[in-house]
Structure formats: structure tokens, C-alpha cells
Design an enzyme around this catalytic site. Structure first.
Site, PDB file in Angstrom:
ATOM      1  N   ASP A  84      -3.542   2.386  -5.499  1.00 37.21           N
ATOM      2  CA  ASP A  84      -2.319   2.390  -4.693  1.00 37.21           C
ATOM      3  C   ASP A  84      -2.116   1.160  -3.830  1.00 37.21           C
ATOM      4  OD1 ASP A  84      -3.865   2.820  -2.335  1.00 37.21           O
ATOM      5  OD2 ASP A  84      -2.188   3.959  -1.504  1.00 37.21           O
ATOM      6  N   GLU A  85      -2.940   0.133  -3.998  1.00 35.06           N
ATOM      7  CA  GLU A  85      -2.705  -1.043  -3.164  1.00 35.06           C
ATOM      8  C   GLU A  85      -3.033  -2.333  -3.897  1.00 35.06           C
ATOM      9  OE1 GLU A  85      -5.461  -1.672   0.200  1.00 35.06           O
ATOM     10  OE2 GLU A  85      -6.621  -0.025  -0.600  1.00 35.06           O
ATOM     11  N   ASP A 122       0.860  -1.198   0.000  1.00 36.32           N
ATOM     12  CA  ASP A 122       0.000   0.000   0.000  1.00 36.32           C
ATOM     13  C   ASP A 122       0.895   1.247   0.000  1.00 36.32           C
ATOM     14  OD1 ASP A 122      -3.102   0.758   1.581  1.00 36.32           O
ATOM     15  OD2 ASP A 122      -1.638   2.221   0.910  1.00 36.32           O
TER      16      ASP A 122
HETATM   17  P1  TTP Z   1      -5.262   5.035   0.995  1.00 36.80           P
HETATM   18  O1  TTP Z   1      -4.217   3.975   0.789  1.00 36.80           O
HETATM   19  O2  TTP Z   1      -6.395   4.728   1.906  1.00 36.80           O
HETATM   20  O3  TTP Z   1      -4.570   6.375   1.546  1.00 36.80           O
HETATM   21  P2  TTP Z   1      -3.178   7.007   1.257  1.00 36.80           P
HETATM   22  O4  TTP Z   1      -2.354   6.172   0.337  1.00 36.80           O
HETATM   23  O5  TTP Z   1      -3.379   8.420   0.833  1.00 36.80           O
HETATM   24  O6  TTP Z   1      -2.525   7.064   2.691  1.00 36.80           O
HETATM   25  P3  TTP Z   1      -1.873   5.874   3.557  1.00 36.80           P
HETATM   26  O7  TTP Z   1      -0.433   6.265   3.707  1.00 36.80           O
HETATM   27  O8  TTP Z   1      -2.609   5.905   4.852  1.00 36.80           O
HETATM   28  O9  TTP Z   1      -2.066   4.617   2.778  1.00 36.80           O
HETATM   29  O10 TTP Z   1      -5.864   5.483  -0.390  1.00 36.80           O
HETATM   30  C1  TTP Z   1      -5.066   5.607  -1.552  1.00 36.80           C
HETATM   31  C2  TTP Z   1      -5.499   6.769  -2.400  1.00 36.80           C
HETATM   32  O11 TTP Z   1      -6.875   6.663  -2.738  1.00 36.80           O
HETATM   33  C3  TTP Z   1      -5.360   8.095  -1.697  1.00 36.80           C
HETATM   34  O12 TTP Z   1      -4.088   8.691  -1.881  1.00 36.80           O
HETATM   35  C4  TTP Z   1      -6.486   8.917  -2.262  1.00 36.80           C
HETATM   36  C5  TTP Z   1      -7.524   7.923  -2.696  1.00 36.80           C
HETATM   37  N1  TTP Z   1      -8.674   7.932  -1.779  1.00 36.80           N
HETATM   38  C6  TTP Z   1      -9.814   8.670  -2.119  1.00 36.80           C
HETATM   39  O13 TTP Z   1      -9.855   9.278  -3.177  1.00 36.80           O
HETATM   40  N2  TTP Z   1     -10.878   8.684  -1.239  1.00 36.80           N
HETATM   41  C7  TTP Z   1     -10.861   8.003  -0.053  1.00 36.80           C
HETATM   42  O14 TTP Z   1     -11.839   8.040   0.717  1.00 36.80           O
HETATM   43  C8  TTP Z   1      -9.677   7.235   0.285  1.00 36.80           C
HETATM   44  C9  TTP Z   1      -9.591   6.488   1.586  1.00 36.80           C
HETATM   45  C10 TTP Z   1      -8.633   7.239  -0.603  1.00 36.80           C
HETATM   46 MG    MG Z   2      -2.117   4.122   0.654  1.00 37.07          MG
END
Ligand code: TTP
Ligand code: MG
Length: 386
Positions: A129-130, A34
Site C-alpha cells: 500500500d505504499e 500511502d
Molecule cells: P500501513 O500503511 O502501515 O497501515 P494502513 O494503510 O492500514 O493505515 P494508514 O491509514 O495508517 O496508512 O500498512 C498497510 C497495510 O499493511 C495495512 O492495511 C495492513 C498491513 N499491515 C500488516 O499486515 N501488519 C502490520 O504490522 C502493519 C503496520 C501493516
Molecule cells: Mg497505509
């Protein structure tokens, strides 16, 4: 191993003998990878002036938009994904607000997928992103932890972005683990550590358990995974219904779901149960706008468009109604989704009967990115949260 252990009481199970370990934990090696603050990190990388500053990717501060993600500097102020931008602004007035550029994130995502593909072909992307990776067999004979490290290094060296990994015997545990040492973390949970690792976790950490289910479980006195261990699957089913047996396994870290390379999502949507039933049309429209915005974000995040737009309405007497319309060209735009759902709202009893829940979803889906399967989120018997 992890910071959750410190809250765990002495647990003889951590000393488990190999023959006592659930057999399903001995067959596979799964990585959940992730990216760290993904959209924000791409923005900072491409505009070094933003480095070290609180950054919000999403709508503008005074718009009705929501936060897609925030840099770690902004998170210190309490800014979170899915929060209204106006609230983010109140919490952190110095934050820089940037509009999301999904094409650019999708391009990075493709490069990340290419890096994953060097180590395994069994890759299940969950969003831009994951992804889950099954690395039980890999061409280099590397240990799963070494692969996680190499992926992390490749992504950092080649893309100048950071990510975190969970390494575990299944998807359930790997996903929880990847979140534990963010950013730039690798958390490994070996088969003999799974029970101890799970036992100390609040139930909320299990993917699929949201605030509503958590509350319901707390009413039965269940707070941590280990609180369910003295119950049989049958007793849990009597107490909790069909999530009981599911939780019986999940709270022990048991999860046999394979990493699926090809997945097909049938629909994507969001719904909201209001704290107070709504009669007022203007207020309903506000709720509709919020829902449509989050549906748009979810579609864009996954590079999906849909042709059939569905409005779901549950009245205060719990009767349920769905209305749908299929448009000529697939869309992921709030403009189309809002226009259609506003039209559909007119063919409900909105304004005459109180409404307790609104839902907006799209079906008849197609992918806008070439490298992503239409992803289906993890399934659970729960339907109230995601
Ligand atoms: P996440 O992996 O949940 O968040 P992140 O990568 O920004 O942060 P973390 O370091 O905690 O993993 O989500 C990945 C991407 O998806 C995030 O950058 C933006 C998008 N996203 C949205 O557009 N809406 C949402 O509600 C969430 C949770 C994420
Ligand atoms: Mg993330």
C-alpha cells in the site's frame, strides 16, 4: 503547512534564503504515497454493510493472531496494527473481525501501481500500500503537488479507495509528510521548509528509529530533531556511535537515497528481545508462535515466500547462535515456518540456557505477486527496530 508547526518555537530558519538551503534539497521532487487503512478500506468498499463500523482485519478475536489493520472507527478505541487480536477485542468488543485476503489486496495494489505509472516510471514500492515516486521529470510538466492530487483523484475515482501523499525533496521527508494529514491528505514540504519541519519532530518520526533507539537518544537528552543541531557529526559519533553521523543528516532533513526501481531483499524476518530472559520451554514456544505469526504477516504483506528458514537465538550471556533449514518448496505459511523453527529450537540450548532474544527469518526468497519487486525496507545503521 502542517500541524507539527504549532509545537515549534519561532524559528528563523523557516525564512531561509535559497542560497542557504542544502543543495541536495533543490534537485529532486519525491512523493511518498500511502493508502489509508488499506486492507480495511478494501473490505469496506467490497462490503458496504461494514461502512462506518469498527473493523479489524486480522486473526479472530480469541485467536493468537494479530491485527493487520483496523478501520479508523476501530482506531478510536485504541486498536492498532500488530496488536494481539485478543487485546483488540478487549478494547473494542463491538468490532467486526475479518480474515485478511492478501490476493485481493495484491490485485488492488497492482491497479494502484498502474496509476502511479501514468505519472512516472521511477517507482519504489515499499509494501502493498505504499511507494516512493520520483517525479522530478514527468511527461506532463506538472508540479509534484499536482501529480499527488491527480494520483489521489485517480485512485478515488477508479478504485473507490483513498490514499495520502507526502511531497518533498527526498524520501525521508516525503514519508514523514504523508502520515501527517491522514486520511485523504496531501502534505507538501518545500526545500526552504525542510529544516523547520524536521526541527519540531520527535526523533521517533525518523524511519528506522524505534522505541529502543528513542530511549537511548533520550538518555543523551535528545527528544526532537533540533536537539541535535548544535552538535557536530564527529561529536554525535562520539556520543552515539555510528548512528551519530547518520542522525546528523537525518535530523536536518538530508537524505540522498535514490528512489530505487529494482531492489532485492535478501531476507525477511522479525526478532524480539524479551524483557526478562526465558528458560521455560513452553513460554519460549509461545514467543516463537507470536514471532512466526508476524513473519507470516510480513511475508504476505509483501507477497514474498522463502525456502530457507532461519532461527536466531541470543542467550543471556549474549552469545549468538543461528540454525537454518532449507525446505523443498518456498513458503509464506505459519504452519511450515513454525514446524521448521520448532525443530531448529531443539538443536539449541533452549531449556538449559536462558534466552534473551529469538529471531525468525526467511531467505532464498521469491515473489508471489507478479508486479512487485522483492522489497527491502529502508536501511539505517540501526538494527533494533523497524
Ligand atoms: P500501513 O500503511 O502501515 O497501515 P494502513 O494503510 O492500514 O493505515 P494508514 O491509514 O495508517 O496508512 O500498512 C498497510 C497495510 O499493511 C495495512 O492495511 C495492513 C498491513 N499491515 C500488516 O499486515 N501488519 C502490520 O504490522 C502493519 C503496520 C501493516
Ligand atoms: Mg497505509
Amino acid at each position: 503547512m502542517t500541524d507539527t508547526e504549532s509545537s515549534s518555537p519561532t524559528n528563523p530558519l523557516s525564512e531561509m534564503k535559497r542560497e542557504d538551503i542544502h543543495p541536495s534539497l533543490l534537485t529532486r521532487k519525491i512523493i511518498h504515497f500511502d493508502m489509508d487503512a488499506f486492507y480495511a478500506s478494501v473490505e469496506v468498499r467490497d462490503n458496504p454493510d461494514l461502512a462506518g463500523k469498527p473493523l479489524v482485519v486480522g486473526g479472530s478475536p480469541n485467536s493468537r493472531g494479530v491485527v493487520c489493520t483496523a478501520s479508523y472507527e476501530a482506531r478510536k478505541f485504541g486498536v492498532r496494527s500488530a496488536m494481539a487480536c485478543s487485546q483488540a477485542y478487549r478494547l473494542c468488543p463491538d468490532a467486526i473481525f475479518v480474515k485478511p485476503d492478501f490476493e485481493r489486496y495484491a490485485a488492488e495494489s497492482r491497479k494502484i501501481r498502474e496509476i502511479f505509472g501514468r505519472y512516472t516510471s521511477i517507482i519504489e514500492p515499499l509494501s502493498l500500500d505504499e511507494a516512493y515516486l520520483d517525479v522530478t521529470d514527468n511527461p506532463f510538466g506538472l508540479r509534484a503537488t499536482q501529480i499527488a492530487k491527480r494520483i489521489q483523484d485517480d485512485i478515488l475515482n477508479e478504485l473507490n479507495l483513498s490514499g495520502s501523499a507526502g511531497v518533498a525533496p527526498n524520501k525521508l521527508v516525503a514519508k514523514i509528510a504523508s502520515d501527517i494529514n491522514k486520511p485523504k491528505g496531501i502534505t507538501v514540504v518545500m526545500p526552504e521548509q525542510v529544516l523547520k519541519f524536521m526541527g519540531a519532530l520527535p526523533l521517533r518520526k525518523i524511519h528506522g528509529i524505534g522505541p529502543a533507539t528513542e530511549k537511548r537518544l533520550q538518555k543523551s537528552g535528545f527528544h526532537y530533531c533540533r536537539d541535535l543541531w548544535s552538535w557536530s557529526a564527529a561529536a554525535l559519533e562520539r556520543e552515539l556511535g555510528n548512528i551519530g553521523p547518520w542522525l546528523y543528516n537525518r535530523t536536518r532533513g538530508i537524505d540522498d537515497r535514490p528512489v530505487r526501481v529494482h531492489r532485492e531483499r535478501k531476507s525477511l524476518g522479525k526478532e524480539d528481545t524479551f524483557s526478562v530472559d526465558i528458560l521455560d520451554l513452553a513460554q519460549l514456544d509461545k514467543e516463537l508462535v507470536t514471532l512466526c505469526l508476524s513473519v507470516e504477516a510480513a511475508l504476505k504483506k509483501r507477497c514474498i515466500q522463502g525456502k530457507t528458514i532461519v532461527l536466531k537465538v541470543k542467550y543471556s550471556d549474549f552469545t549468538l547462535l543461528t540454525r537454518s533449514q532449507t525446505i523443498d518448496t518456498a513458503t509464506d505459511s505459519i504452519v511450515d515456518i513454525l514446524e521448521v523453527t520448532r525443530g531448529l529450537m531443539k538443536v539449541t540450548a533452549a531449556g538449559r540456557k536462558k534466552i534473551r532474544l529469538l529471531g525468525v527469518s526467511l531467505s532464498n526468497l521469491s515473489s508471489t505477486g507478479d508486479s512487485f519487486q522483492l522489497g527491502r525496507e529502508e536501511t539505517s545503521p540501526l538494527d533494533d527496530d523497524d
